[in-house]
Scaffold this active site. Structure first.
Site, mmCIF file in Angstrom:
data_model
loop_
_atom_site.group_PDB
_atom_site.id
_atom_site.type_symbol
_atom_site.label_atom_id
_atom_site.label_comp_id
_atom_site.label_asym_id
_atom_site.label_seq_id
_atom_site.Cartn_x
_atom_site.Cartn_y
_atom_site.Cartn_z
ATOM 1 N N ASP A 161 0.844 -1.205 0.000
ATOM 2 C CA ASP A 161 0.000 0.000 0.000
ATOM 3 C C ASP A 161 0.879 1.254 0.000
ATOM 4 O O ASP A 161 0.574 2.252 -0.658
ATOM 5 C CB ASP A 161 -0.923 -0.031 1.222
ATOM 6 C CG ASP A 161 -1.593 -1.394 1.341
ATOM 7 O OD1 ASP A 161 -2.271 -1.783 0.387
ATOM 8 O OD2 ASP A 161 -1.365 -2.092 2.352
ATOM 9 N N HIS A 189 -4.965 -3.274 6.434
ATOM 10 C CA HIS A 189 -4.868 -3.559 5.002
ATOM 11 C C HIS A 189 -6.241 -4.061 4.532
ATOM 12 O O HIS A 189 -6.496 -5.256 4.424
ATOM 13 C CB HIS A 189 -3.768 -4.606 4.759
ATOM 14 C CG HIS A 189 -3.635 -5.009 3.325
ATOM 15 N ND1 HIS A 189 -3.211 -4.160 2.341
ATOM 16 C CD2 HIS A 189 -3.905 -6.192 2.700
ATOM 17 C CE1 HIS A 189 -3.218 -4.792 1.178
ATOM 18 N NE2 HIS A 189 -3.623 -6.022 1.370
HETATM 19 P P1 NAD Z 1 -2.323 -18.584 -4.124
HETATM 20 O O1 NAD Z 1 -3.645 -19.258 -3.958
HETATM 21 O O2 NAD Z 1 -1.744 -18.450 -5.482
HETATM 22 O O3 NAD Z 1 -1.231 -19.344 -3.245
HETATM 23 C C1 NAD Z 1 -1.437 -19.645 -1.912
HETATM 24 C C2 NAD Z 1 -0.638 -20.893 -1.620
HETATM 25 O O4 NAD Z 1 -0.704 -21.118 -0.228
HETATM 26 C C3 NAD Z 1 -1.191 -22.148 -2.321
HETATM 27 O O5 NAD Z 1 -0.141 -22.798 -3.019
HETATM 28 C C4 NAD Z 1 -1.715 -22.982 -1.176
HETATM 29 O O6 NAD Z 1 -1.587 -24.377 -1.400
HETATM 30 C C5 NAD Z 1 -0.801 -22.507 -0.037
HETATM 31 N N1 NAD Z 1 -1.330 -22.767 1.301
HETATM 32 C C6 NAD Z 1 -2.611 -22.706 1.732
HETATM 33 N N2 NAD Z 1 -2.686 -23.077 3.017
HETATM 34 C C7 NAD Z 1 -1.420 -23.342 3.425
HETATM 35 C C8 NAD Z 1 -0.854 -23.765 4.632
HETATM 36 N N3 NAD Z 1 -1.607 -24.036 5.715
HETATM 37 N N4 NAD Z 1 0.480 -23.961 4.692
HETATM 38 C C9 NAD Z 1 1.249 -23.722 3.609
HETATM 39 N N5 NAD Z 1 0.772 -23.338 2.414
HETATM 40 C C10 NAD Z 1 -0.548 -23.143 2.327
HETATM 41 O O7 NAD Z 1 -2.426 -17.167 -3.376
HETATM 42 P P2 NAD Z 1 -1.442 -15.913 -3.517
HETATM 43 O O8 NAD Z 1 -1.898 -15.076 -4.645
HETATM 44 O O9 NAD Z 1 -0.018 -16.379 -3.468
HETATM 45 O O10 NAD Z 1 -1.837 -15.103 -2.190
HETATM 46 C C11 NAD Z 1 -1.524 -15.611 -0.920
HETATM 47 C C12 NAD Z 1 -2.153 -14.726 0.154
HETATM 48 O O11 NAD Z 1 -1.563 -13.429 0.140
HETATM 49 C C13 NAD Z 1 -3.659 -14.494 -0.008
HETATM 50 O O12 NAD Z 1 -4.301 -14.574 1.257
HETATM 51 C C14 NAD Z 1 -3.735 -13.087 -0.556
HETATM 52 O O13 NAD Z 1 -4.970 -12.468 -0.277
HETATM 53 C C15 NAD Z 1 -2.595 -12.441 0.202
HETATM 54 N N6 NAD Z 1 -2.067 -11.181 -0.344
HETATM 55 C C16 NAD Z 1 -1.750 -10.208 0.546
HETATM 56 C C17 NAD Z 1 -1.216 -9.008 0.110
HETATM 57 C C18 NAD Z 1 -0.869 -7.918 1.075
HETATM 58 O O14 NAD Z 1 -0.566 -6.792 0.633
HETATM 59 N N7 NAD Z 1 -0.858 -8.148 2.368
HETATM 60 C C19 NAD Z 1 -1.017 -8.813 -1.265
HETATM 61 C C20 NAD Z 1 -1.357 -9.831 -2.165
HETATM 62 C C21 NAD Z 1 -1.885 -11.030 -1.679
HETATM 63 C C1 LMR Z 2 -3.797 -6.615 -2.437
HETATM 64 O O1 LMR Z 2 -3.920 -5.565 -1.815
HETATM 65 O O2 LMR Z 2 -3.432 -6.649 -3.632
HETATM 66 C C2 LMR Z 2 -4.039 -7.933 -1.737
HETATM 67 O O3 LMR Z 2 -4.390 -7.739 -0.401
HETATM 68 C C3 LMR Z 2 -4.994 -8.808 -2.454
HETATM 69 C C4 LMR Z 2 -6.427 -8.385 -2.246
HETATM 70 O O4 LMR Z 2 -7.225 -9.236 -1.870
HETATM 71 O O5 LMR Z 2 -6.749 -7.209 -2.472
#
Ligand code: NAD
Ligand code: LMR
Length: 329
Positions: A161, A189
């Protein structure tokens, strides 16, 4: 040669994992003189284990000079044992029809389990970054489940962000992102987060004298708060490369310092600015000597206070839900 640092990354076979692991191994996060033991955690099912094995094969094929060891496991204790850094990415992402908070039910147990494992087997001074959403509250869960670890070391990612705000402002006033100092994104967030430009400068000049307030409040604030959703709509998947980049920025600043610059980290509140103690809240911080400090003494006007109240409410509602989940787990 330095002693290797163990970096544990969960969700290794996911979208963010695929953008993150190779950059860590290349030295982008901890520097070109820091060897790394990388341990990846995936879910305990055939498809996830197989996919993580494929990522491990590709890491091998890069022949990264800094990569001392790589392992892939579905056992949290193996992943976090003696870890110096944990990046908790693995969790379900939202779809276009969801808010980040809607993920609590799906993801809370992950952070209960991983917090407990970190508590039992990680280095006592482990630094934890939670990326999986809703990341502020998931960091709270992991911290509550890890009473042996310094609570300050459980942080959540709001650097994405922060970076989003930098670019929006740089494009608006036509400067470089590196010219901008002193901005931060307060809060949760989620939809209530608040990018704050009121203490920000460009080459010493207040940013607020270079933009108009209508753009700030009616354009920038909702753009930053809604950017994650806009990316999901555009890509069909949530942000991944930019999230991985922000995760690297977060840990790099924390470990190597932020050169006296303010960066945004979501950290347990110490009561600063009237934010209830213990909520994981986005604050302006400065990092130095492997530690961070919340920047104190910034002037907060009534307008900010309204935004703070919205974020506190959102986080307290999430906290009430997960306190029950933790108690029952
Ligand atoms: P994705 O679905 O592509 O990958 C997630 C992975 O986590 C999968 O491979 C899944 O098998 C694995 N997983 C699920 N449970 C698990 C566990 N208990 N132990 C280990 N691995 C596990 O998702 P992504 O796009 O990589 O996003 C991951 C997370 O990050 C989501 O919750 C998303 O919302 C979050 N995210 C946060 C931000 C932020 O700014 N904070 C930004 C983008 C995404
Ligand atoms: C983001 O800000 O890109 C992540 O937290 C993914 C979402 O769910 O918005």
């Amino acid at each position: 040669m330095k002693t290797p640092m163990k970096v544990a990354v969960t969700g290794a076979a996911g979208q963010i994992g695929y953008s993150l692991l190779f950059r860590i191994a290349a030295g982008d996060m901890l520097g070109e003189d820091q060897p790394i033991d990388l341990c990846m955690l995936e879910r305990d099912n055939e498809a996830s284990i197989k996919a993580a094995r494929g990522v491990m094969m590709e890491l091998d094929d890069c022949a990264f000079p800094l990569l001392n060891k790589v392992c892939s496991t579905s056992d949290p204790s193996e992943c976090f044992r003696d870890a110096d850094i944990a990046m908790l990415v693995g969790a379900r992402p939202r779809t276009a029809d969801m808010q980040r908070a809607d993920l609590l039910a799906a993801n809370a147990q992950i952070f209960v389990q991983q917090g407990r494992a970190i508590n039992n087997v990680a280095k006592p001074d482990i630094k934890v970054l939670v990326v999986g959403n809703p990341c502020n509250t998931n960091a709270y869960i992991a911290r509550k489940c890890a009473p042996n670890i310094n609570p300050k070391n459980f942080t959540a990612m709001m650097r994405l962000d922060h970076n989003r705000t930098l670019t929006q402002v740089a494009q608006k006033i036509n400067c470089k992102v590196t010219d901008i100092e002193g901005l931060c994104v307060w809060g949760n967030h989620g939809g209530t987060m608040f990018p704050d430009l009121t203490h920000s400068t460009v080459k010493g000049k207040p940013v607020m004298t270079m933009i108009d307030k209508t753009w700030y409040l009616s354009d920038l604030v909702p753009t930053v708060a809604g950017r994650g959703g806009a990316i999901i709509k555009a890509r069909g998947h949530s942000s991944a490369a930019s999230a991985a980049n922000a995760a690297i920025d977060h840990i790099r600043s924390w470990i190597k310092g932020s050169n006296d610059q303010i960066v945004t980290m979501a950290v347990p509140s110490d009561g600063s600015y009237g934010i209830p103690e213990g909520l994981t809240f986005g604050f302006p911080v400065v990092c130095k000597d492997g530690d961070y400090e919340i920047v104190k003494g910034l002037e907060i006007d009534d307008f900010h206070k309204e935004f703070f109240a919205k974020n506190i409410k959102a986080l307290e509602e999430e906290k009430a839900i997960v306190d029950e989940i933790i108690a029952k787990s």
